[in-house]
Design an enzyme around this catalytic site. Structure first.
Site, short mmCIF file in Angstrom:
data_model
loop_
_atom_site.label_atom_id
_atom_site.label_comp_id
_atom_site.label_asym_id
_atom_site.label_seq_id
_atom_site.Cartn_x
_atom_site.Cartn_y
_atom_site.Cartn_z
NE ARG A 57 -1.92 -1.75 3.58
CZ ARG A 57 -2.28 -1.91 4.84
NH1 ARG A 57 -3.65 -1.63 4.90
NH2 ARG A 57 -1.48 -2.50 5.76
CE LYS A 103 0.52 -2.61 9.62
NZ LYS A 103 -0.65 -2.55 10.75
CE1 TYR A 132 -5.46 2.17 10.42
CE2 TYR A 132 -4.56 1.69 8.27
CZ TYR A 132 -5.59 2.08 9.07
OH TYR A 132 -6.84 2.06 8.39
CD GLU A 179 -3.67 2.89 15.44
OE1 GLU A 179 -2.88 2.94 16.58
OE2 GLU A 179 -3.64 3.18 14.28
CB SER A 215 -12.13 -3.00 9.98
OG SER A 215 -11.34 -2.36 11.06
CG ASP A 219 -20.39 -7.76 20.00
OD1 ASP A 219 -19.07 -7.58 19.33
OD2 ASP A 219 -20.82 -7.00 20.99
CB VAL A 255 -11.48 -8.91 20.10
CG1 VAL A 255 -11.75 -7.91 21.43
CG2 VAL A 255 -12.45 -9.99 19.99
CB VAL A 304 -8.77 -9.52 12.19
CG1 VAL A 304 -8.44 -8.39 11.48
CG2 VAL A 304 -8.90 -10.73 11.26
CB ILE A 339 -2.55 -10.26 15.03
CG1 ILE A 339 -1.04 -10.73 15.78
CG2 ILE A 339 -2.37 -9.48 13.88
CD1 ILE A 339 -1.01 -11.62 16.99
CG ASN A 342 1.18 -6.46 6.29
OD1 ASN A 342 1.63 -7.42 6.81
ND2 ASN A 342 2.16 -6.05 5.35
CG MET A 343 -4.66 -10.13 7.56
SD MET A 343 -5.93 -10.72 8.48
CE MET A 343 -6.85 -11.29 6.98
#
Length: 367
Positions: free
Chosen positions: A15, A75, A94, A118, A134, A198, A239, A267, A269, A300-301
């Site tokens: 990115r 990142k 981020y 974030e 997200s 949740d 979460v 996710v 992590i 960094n998916m």
């Protein structure tokens, strides 16, 4: 203002933080934009496109950091970049400092004013700069999980959708926010049996309505989590807590009771992970096994789908970049409380209460 756009160096991070259209706007407004050579190539944007938009392409990070008032990244800075910052410099990216004490220390020592995407938070509690990534990560999580459930990938050899006469795969999503909802959407579209856990009754009611009852929603009791995790073929950790570490809602014992060849995708992590067995991985080495359960914990998916991610991200970050450039830091945060919420460090001090709480440090109110 002089704005620097460095090339990302995190493993397989393709990115870029500003696209040529943004450069063109900043250039017309009288700002100088420096772009490191090759910064946009991973997203299909050549250096020539930046030059045409009015940017100056520089060959390396050193001169870019030296000459820039504001560094805009995707990142968090890596250790090789820590020494490039100078006191008073603005960093916008981020950060996820709750899981990165070394970076926090470097930012404080360097007296960098660090603004985290974030933790920019609107009055209604939503975090607009976290939302697009997200959405991407949530959708990717199930696709990645489906891949690793295949036998040649080390999984149980299971198709989530099942076929006629064969039971569907079971997917449990822990956390019903933006990541969780998008993960549930994809899992449902693939034909899986889906459960979302949740803690919020209001969020569970919303999801039940959103999915028209096709997804099971459950409260986040420990016993309920343990039961659902044990029965699942794929568990997605979704979460998140602003500026805080994610809680370990899935224990080592719960993982040990999962079926061999099942998969977890964490996710969360970036904020430390919500599985006790999670540790950060990279796109080069994305998975490992614990008790026969495959763990995918890439930090960094969305970097794997940069054409989508870059344009989704810059669409929401650019107005804040423009505001910082036009007004300067002090006036920009005074005019926009949401942006002020994003400031994590300033002048060698921790100015975000959540970050201070995680590390047991003194919180200094941003003045």
């Amino acid at each position: 203002m002089k704005i620097g756009v460095p090339k990302e160096i995190k493993d397989h991070e393709y990115r870029v933080s500003v696209i040529p259209a943004g450069v063109s706007t900043l250039h017309r407004e009288g700002h100088a934009v420096l772009v490191e050579a090759g910064a946009g190539e991973g997203s299909g944007i050549p250096d020539a496109a930046y030059e045409k938009a009015g940017a100056r392409v520089v060959p390396s990070k050193g001169p870019l950091f030296d000459q820039s008032d504001l560094i805009v990244k995707v990142k968090e800075p890596l250790p090789t970049e820590y020494g490039l910052f100078h006191p008073g410099q603005l960093l916008f990216t981020y950060l996820h400092l709750a899981a990165n004490a070394a970076l926090l220390e470097a930012l404080l020592k360097g007296k960098v004013t660090a603004i985290a995407y974030e933790t920019i938070e609107l009055p209604d509690g939503s975090r607009p700069l976290l939302r697009p990534m997200s959405e991407v990560a949530g959708r990717m999580a199930v696709l990645v999980g489906a891949h690793y459930l295949q036998k040649q990938s080390g999984g149980a050899g299971l198709l989530l959708s099942g076929v006629a006469g064969v039971e569907k795969g079971r997917v449990t999503v822990i956390g019903g926010g933006i990541v969780g909802r998008n993960a549930a959407q994809v899992a449902l579209s693939l034909g899986a049996s889906v459960t979302v856990i949740d803690q919020s009754a209001a969020q569970r009611a919303y999801l039940d309505d959103f999915f028209r009852g096709q997804v099971v929603t459950l409260p986040s009791y420990e016993d309920e989590i343990a039961e659902q995790v044990a029965q699942s073929d794929l568990v997605v950790g979704a979460v998140a807590r602003s500026a805080d570490k994610a809680p370990h809602l899935v224990t080592r014992e719960m993982v040990a009771r999962m079926k061999k060849g099942s998969v977890v995708v964490d996710v969360s992590i970036d904020q430390g992970g919500c599985f006790e067995t999670s540790r950060p991985t990279s796109h080069s080495e994305p998975v490992y096994e614990v008790d026969g359960v495959i763990h995918y914990c890439v930090t960094n998916m969305p970097g794997a789908v940069p054409r989508t991610s870059t344009f989704a991200l810059t669409g929401v970050t650019f107005p804040y970049i423009e505001r910082l450039a036009q007004l300067g830091f002090t006036q920009a945060v005074e005019a926009d409380p949401a942006l002020a919420n994003g400031v994590n460090t300033h002048d060698g001090k921790v100015v975000h209460p959540g970050v201070a709480h995680v590390f047991g440090m003194k919180y200094e109110k941003l003045k």
